[in-house]
Write a protein that holds these residues in place. Structure first.
Motif, PDB file in Angstrom:
ATOM      1  N   PRO A   1       1.098   0.297  -8.352  1.00 11.50           N
ATOM      2  CA  PRO A   1       0.569  -1.162  -7.547  1.00 11.50           C
ATOM      3  C   PRO A   1      -0.404  -1.652  -7.882  1.00 11.50           C
ATOM      4  N   GLU A   2      -0.591  -2.859  -7.895  1.00 12.36           N
ATOM      5  CA  GLU A   2      -1.849  -3.734  -8.159  1.00 12.36           C
ATOM      6  C   GLU A   2      -2.071  -4.504  -6.728  1.00 12.36           C
ATOM      7  N   PHE A   3      -3.223  -3.925  -6.498  1.00 11.29           N
ATOM      8  CA  PHE A   3      -3.822  -4.439  -4.879  1.00 11.29           C
ATOM      9  C   PHE A   3      -4.546  -5.787  -5.064  1.00 11.29           C
ATOM     10  N   ASP A   4      -4.374  -6.625  -4.258  1.00 13.12           N
ATOM     11  CA  ASP A   4      -5.138  -7.745  -3.896  1.00 13.12           C
ATOM     12  C   ASP A   4      -6.593  -7.584  -3.888  1.00 13.12           C
ATOM     13  N   TYR A   5      -7.340  -8.710  -4.136  1.00 15.32           N
ATOM     14  CA  TYR A   5      -8.683  -8.276  -4.262  1.00 15.32           C
ATOM     15  C   TYR A   5      -9.406  -7.900  -2.491  1.00 15.32           C
ATOM     16  N   THR A   6      -8.657  -8.728  -1.689  1.00 15.10           N
ATOM     17  CA  THR A   6      -9.001  -8.450  -0.156  1.00 15.10           C
ATOM     18  C   THR A   6      -8.731  -6.986   0.194  1.00 15.10           C
ATOM     19  N   LEU A   7      -7.430  -6.461  -0.334  1.00 17.39           N
ATOM     20  CA  LEU A   7      -7.306  -5.102  -0.064  1.00 17.39           C
ATOM     21  C   LEU A   7      -8.393  -4.271  -0.745  1.00 17.39           C
ATOM     22  N   GLN A   8      -8.824  -4.431  -1.933  1.00 20.47           N
ATOM     23  CA  GLN A   8      -9.568  -3.664  -2.604  1.00 20.47           C
ATOM     24  C   GLN A   8     -10.988  -3.705  -1.752  1.00 20.47           C
ATOM     25  N   GLN A   9     -11.324  -4.876  -1.107  1.00 18.39           N
ATOM     26  CA  GLN A   9     -12.597  -4.901  -0.386  1.00 18.39           C
ATOM     27  C   GLN A   9     -12.504  -4.088   0.818  1.00 18.39           C
ATOM     28  N   MET A  10     -11.283  -3.531   1.294  1.00 16.91           N
ATOM     29  CA  MET A  10     -11.122  -2.904   2.522  1.00 16.91           C
ATOM     30  C   MET A  10     -11.063  -1.303   2.295  1.00 16.91           C
ATOM     31  N   ASN A  11     -10.960  -1.079   0.807  1.00 20.97           N
ATOM     32  CA  ASN A  11     -10.808   0.479   0.370  1.00 20.97           C
ATOM     33  C   ASN A  11     -12.076   1.144   0.856  1.00 20.97           C
ATOM     34  N   HIS A  12     -11.768   2.416   1.555  1.00 20.57           N
ATOM     35  CA  HIS A  12     -12.833   3.125   2.191  1.00 20.57           C
ATOM     36  C   HIS A  12     -13.561   2.516   3.368  1.00 20.57           C
ATOM     37  N   LYS A  13     -12.954   1.597   4.072  1.00 24.17           N
ATOM     38  CA  LYS A  13     -13.566   1.020   5.384  1.00 24.17           C
ATOM     39  C   LYS A  13     -12.907   1.529   6.446  1.00 24.17           C
ATOM     40  N   GLU A  14     -13.332   1.740   7.501  1.00 23.54           N
ATOM     41  CA  GLU A  14     -12.949   1.678   8.991  1.00 23.54           C
ATOM     42  C   GLU A  14     -12.019   0.809   9.215  1.00 23.54           C
ATOM     43  N   VAL A  15     -10.715   0.875   9.572  1.00 26.38           N
ATOM     44  CA  VAL A  15      -9.916  -0.121   9.969  1.00 26.38           C
ATOM     45  C   VAL A  15      -9.079   0.379  11.289  1.00 26.38           C
ATOM     46  N   VAL A  16      -8.298  -0.496  11.937  1.00 28.61           N
ATOM     47  CA  VAL A  16      -7.357  -0.354  12.918  1.00 28.61           C
ATOM     48  C   VAL A  16      -6.113  -0.915  12.630  1.00 28.61           C
ATOM     49  N   ILE A  17      -5.038  -0.444  12.957  1.00 32.23           N
ATOM     50  CA  ILE A  17      -3.684  -0.779  12.701  1.00 32.23           C
ATOM     51  C   ILE A  17      -2.750  -0.296  13.747  1.00 32.23           C
ATOM     52  N   GLU A  18      -1.558  -1.158  13.995  1.00 33.47           N
ATOM     53  CA  GLU A  18      -0.511  -0.687  14.931  1.00 33.47           C
ATOM     54  C   GLU A  18       0.842  -0.469  14.400  1.00 33.47           C
ATOM     55  N   GLY A  19       1.521   0.316  14.573  1.00 36.14           N
ATOM     56  CA  GLY A  19       2.817   0.328  14.186  1.00 36.14           C
ATOM     57  C   GLY A  19       3.852   1.529  14.630  1.00 36.14           C
ATOM     58  N   PHE A  20       4.900   1.575  14.041  1.00 35.71           N
ATOM     59  CA  PHE A  20       5.609   2.629  14.725  1.00 35.71           C
ATOM     60  C   PHE A  20       5.523   4.255  13.986  1.00 35.71           C
TER      61      PHE A  20
END
Length: 160
Positions: free
Chosen positions: A64-83
């Motif tokens: 995998p090669e991650f987009d720069y935006t995703l790299q900026q979120m690495n090790h950050k606190e996030v919220v996500i929804e899903g099944f």
């Protein structure tokens, strides 16, 4: 073998990232008191899988090669929804999917970017397959551990 198909069931990942991790120079947590970033499945689609020969496995694997935006979120606190897709009794992990179980990555629909490992500090709450939930935790990109999905949420808690 297509650019977006993994070699094994959970995805055989890479030995090292091909894109520099710019987020590594940033703080490992959000600013104190900051609201967690809302992570969407559309954001997680910003990954490209590139075939690369692995001397260890003696075959080509998808890296995998991650987009720069995703790299900026690495090790950050996030919220996500899903099944929710439970992975076992008394487990500390489960899988969160963009799609219900019958249409998830493991059943042939979607790609590896449509699922995420959710890891709890202790035993994960009990969910029924396809419970739609919202979770908060520390987001991590994975391009090195072949036994893990490419997205991981650590120290997860359920938001009610």
């Amino acid at each position: 073998m297509g650019k977006y198909i993994f070699s094994l069931f959970f995805g055989l990942l890479a030995l090292q990232p091909l894109v520099p991790n710019h987020a590594a120079t940033m703080s490992n947590t959000n600013i104190a008191g900051a609201t967690p970033v809302l992570l969407t499945w559309d954001m997680l689609f910003k990954v490209i899988l590139v075939e690369k020969y692995s001397p260890k496995y003696k075959m080509k694997i998808n890296v995998p090669e991650f987009d720069y935006t995703l790299q900026q979120m690495n090790h950050k606190e996030v919220v996500i929804e899903g099944f929710a897709i439970p992975t076992g009794i008394l487990s500390t992990t489960f899988v969160l999917s963009k799609n219900p179980y019958a249409a998830c990555y493991f059943c042939g629909n979607g790609g590896i970017e449509t699922v995420m490992t959710i890891k709890y500090f202790g035993i994960a709450p009990k969910f029924k397959t396809d419970d739609y939930i919202k979770v908060k935790g520390i987001f991590e990109l994975n391009s090195t551990d072949v036994n893990e999905l490419i997205y991981v949420l650590k120290n997860a808690t359920v938001i009610k």
